[in-house]
Write an enzyme that holds these catalytic residues in place. Structure first.
Site, mmCIF file in Angstrom:
data_model
loop_
_atom_site.group_PDB
_atom_site.id
_atom_site.type_symbol
_atom_site.label_atom_id
_atom_site.label_comp_id
_atom_site.label_asym_id
_atom_site.label_seq_id
_atom_site.Cartn_x
_atom_site.Cartn_y
_atom_site.Cartn_z
ATOM 1 N N SER A 52 0.615 -1.680 -0.140
ATOM 2 C CA SER A 52 -0.185 0.174 0.089
ATOM 3 C C SER A 52 0.812 1.415 -0.076
ATOM 4 C CB SER A 52 -0.784 0.426 1.340
ATOM 5 O OG SER A 52 -1.534 -0.919 1.459
ATOM 6 N N GLY A 230 -3.725 -1.619 -0.768
ATOM 7 C CA GLY A 230 -2.794 -2.009 -1.998
ATOM 8 C C GLY A 230 -3.244 -0.241 -1.674
ATOM 9 N N GLY A 232 -2.302 3.626 -4.061
ATOM 10 C CA GLY A 232 -2.782 4.288 -5.569
ATOM 11 C C GLY A 232 -4.240 4.573 -5.358
ATOM 12 N N CYS A 258 -9.080 -1.848 3.203
ATOM 13 C CA CYS A 258 -8.670 -0.560 2.919
ATOM 14 C C CYS A 258 -9.391 -0.045 1.270
ATOM 15 C CB CYS A 258 -7.196 -0.413 2.966
ATOM 16 S SG CYS A 258 -7.194 -0.209 4.482
ATOM 17 N N LEU A 259 -8.454 -0.402 0.706
ATOM 18 C CA LEU A 259 -8.653 0.443 -1.139
ATOM 19 C C LEU A 259 -9.362 -0.901 -1.568
ATOM 20 C CD1 LEU A 259 -7.560 1.367 -3.933
ATOM 21 C CD2 LEU A 259 -6.069 -0.290 -4.455
ATOM 22 N N GLN A 262 -12.713 0.579 -0.679
ATOM 23 C CA GLN A 262 -12.952 2.064 -1.182
ATOM 24 C C GLN A 262 -13.794 1.257 -3.121
ATOM 25 O OE1 GLN A 262 -8.828 4.189 -1.471
ATOM 26 N NE2 GLN A 262 -8.879 3.603 0.396
ATOM 27 N N ASN A 300 -3.593 2.676 7.044
ATOM 28 C CA ASN A 300 -2.345 3.020 6.222
ATOM 29 C C ASN A 300 -3.219 3.738 4.710
ATOM 30 O OD1 ASN A 300 -0.562 3.776 4.162
ATOM 31 N ND2 ASN A 300 -0.354 1.535 3.912
ATOM 32 N N GLY A 302 -4.452 7.347 2.126
ATOM 33 C CA GLY A 302 -4.415 8.499 1.673
ATOM 34 C C GLY A 302 -5.762 9.109 0.424
ATOM 35 N N PHE A 303 -6.650 7.862 0.795
ATOM 36 C CA PHE A 303 -8.039 8.084 0.181
ATOM 37 C C PHE A 303 -8.924 8.043 1.135
ATOM 38 C CE2 PHE A 303 -5.162 7.603 -3.255
ATOM 39 C CZ PHE A 303 -5.545 9.497 -3.990
ATOM 40 N N HIS A 344 -7.066 -2.300 8.947
ATOM 41 C CA HIS A 344 -5.779 -3.528 8.591
ATOM 42 C C HIS A 344 -6.270 -4.128 9.598
ATOM 43 C CE1 HIS A 344 -3.346 -2.691 5.012
ATOM 44 N NE2 HIS A 344 -3.451 -0.705 5.696
ATOM 45 N N GLU A 346 -6.124 -7.563 9.995
ATOM 46 C CA GLU A 346 -4.846 -8.038 9.899
ATOM 47 C C GLU A 346 -3.979 -7.883 10.992
ATOM 48 O OE1 GLU A 346 -3.196 -5.637 7.208
ATOM 49 O OE2 GLU A 346 -5.558 -6.561 7.794
#
Length: 372
Positions: A52, A230, A232, A258-259, A262, A300, A302-303, A344, A346
């Protein structure tokens, strides 16, 4: 003397601000990426190998980095994923019997450039106030104008697709093939710890590349699906978003992290946005709105997912919220076997508050098995 960072180095932000330091190991080097910071007191190896963080220069807020070395069993990926490292005090020697090597040896083996002796308190304060931005760390301290020109060519994280840089190229298996459940994992930057948690819950995983189709994943006849964490911006991942839509349309158990969270939001028509400086650390407080319990979590990202659009969506309910800024930290679909979180589960940042989310996913797998 060989282990002391003597060569001058700088961190140059895209707005022209410069922070001074020294090159770890005294080596020449240069690295570009979006500068961000993590507030964790421990876990630096997990951070450095977390997919990530691909494309980012990591600033560690703990004053000492490297004191407990590196261990082969604590990697989240086979190689380091950050673009570069910035820290205050770098320890060239480790004092942990379980360590396989020093952190410098790990960085050298990973071909990762790092600088130390930076005023990280001032740097983190600057990022908090001005937002995450692209930067370069380098020992080329003389020609600032040329560095600025090179830095201007680095793409902005907003709109940047990075999952393809860290995803597996070919499908692979993880766990015991005789396990009770089969889970297809869409790898947009998966951490090994996620696969380990599934494996300990009697799950056999098949990990698919980021651009795999639902039909390719479905052909394996899994009991459920997971979309991983992940790097980006999630919005360019149109194939992954379509996979989420297809899984949801057939009401198969789906868990997003996380990603992946989203991506599931986007599959439900909820937009995402780039945060000012993101959430990165191991002590982020989360409120579970369904149980009323608090959780200390590792984060973790940023979006984030648009809160107003989530609240207005008749098919989705917010299950978790971040207590620092009230951003969306978890969602669940009302009439589908689908949920996701923006942190997270995990990770074990001291407490194991979020491990129950894997158990909920297993419960959904069992329910699917019974109904079939």
């Amino acid at each position: 003397m060989k282990y002391q960072a003597r060569r001058k180095a700088i961190l140059l932000l895209e707005d022209g601000t410069i922070f001074h330091g020294k090159a770890v190991g005294g080596k020449d080097g240069k690295a570009f990426g979006e500068v961000c910071f993590n507030t964790g007191m421990t876990g630096y190896q997990e951070i450095f190998t977390d997919p990530s963080y691909f494309g980012q220069i990591m600033v560690t807020t703990n004053a000492h980095i490297g004191n407990y070395g590196a261990n082969e069993n604590e990697k989240e990926a086979e190689t380091a994923k950050i673009s570069g490292l910035v820290c205050k005090n770098f320890s060239y020697f480790q004092s942990r019997p379980a360590a396989d090597e020093t952190l410098q040896e790990f960085l050298d083996r990973s071909n990762l450039f790092a600088i130390s002796d930076v005023d990280t308190r001032a740097l983190v304060t600057y990022i908090r106030e001005n937002g995450a931005m692209n930067a370069v760390i380098t020992t080329e301290t003389e020609n600032i104008e040329e560095l600025k020109k090179e830095l201007s060519d680095v793409p902005d994280m907003n709109g940047l697709e990075l999952a393809s840089k860290v995803s597996t190229k070919e499908p692979y298996f993880f766990g015991d093939e005789t396990a009770r459940f089969k889970v297809a994992v869409l790898d947009v930057g998966v951490k090994k710890s996620i696969l380990k948690h599934l494996s300990t819950r009697d799950v056999f995983c098949k990990v698919f590349p980021y651009d795999a189709s639902y039909e390719q994943m479905k052909e394996w006849e899994p009991h459920g699906y997971l979309i991983s964490n992940g790097p980006g911006d999630p919005q360019p991942l149109t194939k992954a978003i379509q996979v989420a839509k297809d899984i949801i349309s057939e009401d198969k158990p789906l868990f997003g992290i996380c990603l992946g969270h989203q991506i599931i939001a986007l599959a439900n028509g909820i937009s995402t946005y780039k945060m000012h400086h993101g959430h990165r650390g191991i002590n982020h407080p989360i409120l579970n709105l369904e149980t009323g319990k608090g959780e200390i979590t590792s984060q973790n990202h940023g979006f984030s997912v648009n809160k107003e659009e989530t609240e207005a969506n008749t098919e989705v309910v917010i299950t978790h919220t971040h207590l620092n800024d009230h951003t969306v930290a978890g969602i669940r679909m009302k009439n589908k076997s689908c949920f996701s979180v923006q942190y997270h589960p995990e990770a074990s940042p001291g407490p194991n508050d979020a491990h129950y989310l894997f158990d909920e996913f297993i419960h959904n797998l069992i329910s699917q098995e019974v109904s079939a």
